[in-house]
Design a protein around this motif. Sequence first.
Motif, PDB file in Angstrom:
ATOM      1  N   ILE A   1      20.431  33.396  15.768  1.00 44.80           N
ATOM      2  CA  ILE A   1      19.906  32.211  14.703  1.00 44.80           C
ATOM      3  C   ILE A   1      19.199  32.710  13.590  1.00 44.80           C
ATOM      4  CG2 ILE A   1      18.682  30.187  14.590  1.00 44.80           C
ATOM      5  CD1 ILE A   1      19.285  29.932  17.813  1.00 44.80           C
ATOM      6  N   THR A   2      19.781  31.964  12.188  1.00 44.98           N
ATOM      7  CA  THR A   2      19.232  32.229  11.199  1.00 44.98           C
ATOM      8  C   THR A   2      18.795  31.058  10.541  1.00 44.98           C
ATOM      9  OG1 THR A   2      21.134  32.292   9.688  1.00 44.98           O
ATOM     10  CG2 THR A   2      20.698  34.133  10.911  1.00 44.98           C
ATOM     11  N   PRO A   3      18.142  30.908   9.343  1.00 40.55           N
ATOM     12  CA  PRO A   3      18.009  29.565   8.566  1.00 40.55           C
ATOM     13  C   PRO A   3      19.266  29.129   8.208  1.00 40.55           C
ATOM     14  CG  PRO A   3      16.519  31.331   7.742  1.00 40.55           C
ATOM     15  CD  PRO A   3      17.319  32.080   8.708  1.00 40.55           C
ATOM     16  N   ARG A   4      20.565  29.707   8.225  1.00 43.53           N
ATOM     17  CA  ARG A   4      21.798  29.365   7.811  1.00 43.53           C
ATOM     18  C   ARG A   4      22.524  28.613   8.967  1.00 43.53           C
ATOM     19  NH1 ARG A   4      25.704  31.881   5.622  1.00 43.53           N
ATOM     20  NH2 ARG A   4      26.311  30.135   4.534  1.00 43.53           N
ATOM     21  N   THR A   5      21.958  28.641   9.989  1.00 44.45           N
ATOM     22  CA  THR A   5      22.587  28.428  11.372  1.00 44.45           C
ATOM     23  C   THR A   5      22.524  26.797  11.450  1.00 44.45           C
ATOM     24  OG1 THR A   5      22.340  30.418  12.404  1.00 44.45           O
ATOM     25  CG2 THR A   5      22.838  28.547  13.872  1.00 44.45           C
ATOM     26  N   SER A   6      23.779  26.180  11.882  1.00 44.21           N
ATOM     27  CA  SER A   6      23.762  24.656  11.911  1.00 44.21           C
ATOM     28  C   SER A   6      24.277  24.327  13.189  1.00 44.21           C
ATOM     29  CB  SER A   6      24.642  24.057  10.894  1.00 44.21           C
ATOM     30  OG  SER A   6      26.103  24.471  11.054  1.00 44.21           O
ATOM     31  N   GLY A   7      24.996  25.217  14.007  1.00 43.39           N
ATOM     32  CA  GLY A   7      25.248  24.692  15.295  1.00 43.39           C
ATOM     33  C   GLY A   7      25.671  25.976  16.316  1.00 43.39           C
ATOM     34  N   ILE A   8      26.253  25.717  17.260  1.00 37.34           N
ATOM     35  CA  ILE A   8      26.476  26.375  18.495  1.00 37.34           C
ATOM     36  C   ILE A   8      27.788  25.899  19.059  1.00 37.34           C
ATOM     37  CG2 ILE A   8      26.134  27.770  20.715  1.00 37.34           C
ATOM     38  CD1 ILE A   8      22.931  27.129  20.065  1.00 37.34           C
ATOM     39  N   ILE A   9      28.982  26.632  19.382  1.00 38.45           N
ATOM     40  CA  ILE A   9      29.997  26.146  19.831  1.00 38.45           C
ATOM     41  C   ILE A   9      30.315  27.121  21.160  1.00 38.45           C
ATOM     42  CG2 ILE A   9      32.680  26.015  20.178  1.00 38.45           C
ATOM     43  CD1 ILE A   9      32.434  25.217  16.843  1.00 38.45           C
ATOM     44  N   GLY A  10      30.092  26.846  22.322  1.00 40.55           N
ATOM     45  CA  GLY A  10      30.172  27.401  23.515  1.00 40.55           C
ATOM     46  C   GLY A  10      31.741  27.024  24.192  1.00 40.55           C
ATOM     47  N   VAL A  11      32.352  28.142  24.864  1.00 41.66           N
ATOM     48  CA  VAL A  11      33.670  27.987  25.230  1.00 41.66           C
ATOM     49  C   VAL A  11      33.740  28.310  26.781  1.00 41.66           C
ATOM     50  CG1 VAL A  11      36.106  28.864  25.209  1.00 41.66           C
ATOM     51  CG2 VAL A  11      34.368  28.745  23.092  1.00 41.66           C
ATOM     52  N   HIS A  12      34.080  27.289  27.375  1.00 39.45           N
ATOM     53  CA  HIS A  12      34.403  27.234  28.988  1.00 39.45           C
ATOM     54  C   HIS A  12      35.344  28.115  29.383  1.00 39.45           C
ATOM     55  CE1 HIS A  12      31.136  24.077  28.978  1.00 39.45           C
ATOM     56  NE2 HIS A  12      31.879  23.286  28.462  1.00 39.45           N
ATOM     57  N   VAL A  13      35.254  29.332  29.082  1.00 43.12           N
ATOM     58  CA  VAL A  13      36.451  30.273  29.602  1.00 43.12           C
ATOM     59  C   VAL A  13      36.755  30.400  30.766  1.00 43.12           C
ATOM     60  CG1 VAL A  13      37.281  32.601  29.467  1.00 43.12           C
ATOM     61  CG2 VAL A  13      35.843  31.811  27.670  1.00 43.12           C
ATOM     62  N   TRP A  14      38.121  30.175  31.251  1.00 44.38           N
ATOM     63  CA  TRP A  14      38.872  29.970  32.388  1.00 44.38           C
ATOM     64  C   TRP A  14      38.369  28.852  33.252  1.00 44.38           C
ATOM     65  CZ3 TRP A  14      41.354  33.492  30.840  1.00 44.38           C
ATOM     66  CH2 TRP A  14      40.962  34.774  30.220  1.00 44.38           C
ATOM     67  N   GLY A  15      38.048  27.711  32.370  1.00 41.13           N
ATOM     68  CA  GLY A  15      37.413  26.521  33.155  1.00 41.13           C
ATOM     69  C   GLY A  15      35.981  26.578  33.740  1.00 41.13           C
ATOM     70  N   ARG A  16      35.307  27.758  33.781  1.00 42.87           N
ATOM     71  CA  ARG A  16      34.233  27.917  34.457  1.00 42.87           C
ATOM     72  C   ARG A  16      33.007  27.629  33.212  1.00 42.87           C
ATOM     73  NH1 ARG A  16      34.064  33.642  37.444  1.00 42.87           N
ATOM     74  NH2 ARG A  16      34.269  34.535  35.278  1.00 42.87           N
ATOM     75  N   PRO A  17      32.038  26.827  33.523  1.00 42.67           N
ATOM     76  CA  PRO A  17      31.129  26.477  32.646  1.00 42.67           C
ATOM     77  C   PRO A  17      30.176  27.439  32.069  1.00 42.67           C
ATOM     78  CG  PRO A  17      30.435  25.863  34.921  1.00 42.67           C
ATOM     79  CD  PRO A  17      31.736  26.561  35.195  1.00 42.67           C
ATOM     80  N   CYS A  18      29.767  27.043  30.784  1.00 44.51           N
ATOM     81  CA  CYS A  18      28.880  27.945  30.021  1.00 44.51           C
ATOM     82  C   CYS A  18      27.481  27.592  30.804  1.00 44.51           C
ATOM     83  CB  CYS A  18      28.957  27.589  28.508  1.00 44.51           C
ATOM     84  SG  CYS A  18      30.219  27.906  27.731  1.00 44.51           S
ATOM     85  N   ASP A  19      26.636  28.399  30.096  1.00 43.96           N
ATOM     86  CA  ASP A  19      25.301  28.325  30.691  1.00 43.96           C
ATOM     87  C   ASP A  19      24.787  26.754  29.913  1.00 43.96           C
ATOM     88  OD1 ASP A  19      22.613  27.857  31.439  1.00 43.96           O
ATOM     89  OD2 ASP A  19      22.374  30.207  31.348  1.00 43.96           O
ATOM     90  N   VAL A  20      25.146  25.712  30.327  1.00 50.14           N
ATOM     91  CA  VAL A  20      24.751  24.594  29.293  1.00 50.14           C
ATOM     92  C   VAL A  20      23.304  24.095  29.540  1.00 50.14           C
ATOM     93  CG1 VAL A  20      27.233  23.547  29.761  1.00 50.14           C
ATOM     94  CG2 VAL A  20      25.462  23.031  31.512  1.00 50.14           C
ATOM     95  N   GLU A  21      22.632  24.519  30.494  1.00 46.52           N
ATOM     96  CA  GLU A  21      21.402  23.966  30.486  1.00 46.52           C
ATOM     97  C   GLU A  21      20.379  24.603  29.307  1.00 46.52           C
ATOM     98  OE1 GLU A  21      23.012  22.717  34.174  1.00 46.52           O
ATOM     99  OE2 GLU A  21      23.057  24.655  33.224  1.00 46.52           O
ATOM    100  N   ARG A  22      20.845  26.243  29.395  1.00 43.74           N
ATOM    101  CA  ARG A  22      20.143  27.108  28.472  1.00 43.74           C
ATOM    102  C   ARG A  22      20.474  26.939  27.075  1.00 43.74           C
ATOM    103  NH1 ARG A  22      15.527  30.171  27.309  1.00 43.74           N
ATOM    104  NH2 ARG A  22      16.204  31.879  26.215  1.00 43.74           N
TER     105      ARG A  22
END
Length: 411
Positions: free
Chosen positions: A139-160
Amino acid sequence: MTKVSQKTFDDLAILGGPPAFSEKLHVGRPNIGDRTRLMERINEILDRRWLTNAGVYVREFERRVAEMVGVRHCIAMCNGTVALEIAIRSLGLKGEVIVPSFTFIATAHALQWQEITPVFCDVDPQTHNIDPVRVEQLITPRTSGIIGVHVWGRPCDVERLEWIARKHELGLLYDAAHAFACSHNGRMIGSFGNAEVYSFHATKFVNTFEGGAVVTNDDDLAAKIRLMKNFGFAGTDTVIYIGTNGKMSEISAAMGLTALDGLDELIAVNRRNHGAYRRGLAGVPGLDLVVYDDVEKSNYQYVAVEVDADVLRLSRDDLVRVLAAENVLARRYFYPGCHRMEPYRSYFPNAGLLLPHTESLTTRVMCLPTGTTVSPEMIETVCHILKLAAAHPEQVHRALSGSELSQTQPS
């Protein structure tokens, strides 16, 4: 049905034997569903002469998806890439957005197309999903967002990831192209972050020929996305926002509804096939099948295998070539990684130095054929071929080297 045959090692196609399969076995060959019901729906569309612009079937498809996922809004789109682009724009993302490189190229392109810099993040080597620890470091001052990808249909660490997004006031989207009908802690994927994006491309287990959708619980965001996917129209002659044409057609929605009608059967076939591969490859050192949490809902859509070349003494690419000779078209996922494709490899030539797990996975992972066109008997044959190769690594290397020589010798 495609003909299958069992082989001895000397019968392998790389040694001159006939292919085990008379027709090519594909990863992601489209599921069709109930053709009779599909054609009934198509005829109803033709009778109504309402082919697009939020027709009866599009609205029904949106309602059924939203109900299944447990969200207030589903906005159907012409494809998943446009859905992702519109979701990104609707959140006002700009500057830099952190995204995994271990994903399909559309995830990165949806940002770059809008002059947003994708900042490639490494993945967890166990889950294959974006690593939240690395996310926060990027993360830097230019960061505006995050895109996670649920690879193979297994969930990202959505809570974190949601904790990080709140802490740093960032937009949070999920590319859920693999994850339709999957859950995390009993909650359906599609209900996390600001919004999530599905793909209903022909290769997905639920398809709309070509299509996608954004799902969200944010009323204001949903209203904006509906405007943006229809040129900004808020009425017959009233445009109140900049937009594009992202609408799903009625015939696509008809296909999607037909797939939803048979959803349980499609998942049952995928689960059966995944179990057949799991049994067939059990006990083969160096071949590790990606497994799913049976406590959660899963679509079992991908049969992903990690190949440990040090143990197997054959690389992933060696096995892909062995299978291809047998008409089994295994796929290298997500080779070679977004950071090694253009324009990103020119923009960020040293990105791989910060992506060791991604670099490793792109040389190790392959996906094997599954879906309604693949039978347990076919899977038994595919596993048998892999086990034959695993038992004779030196001979396989010699055969593949001879094949390379024969291809390069002038005639």
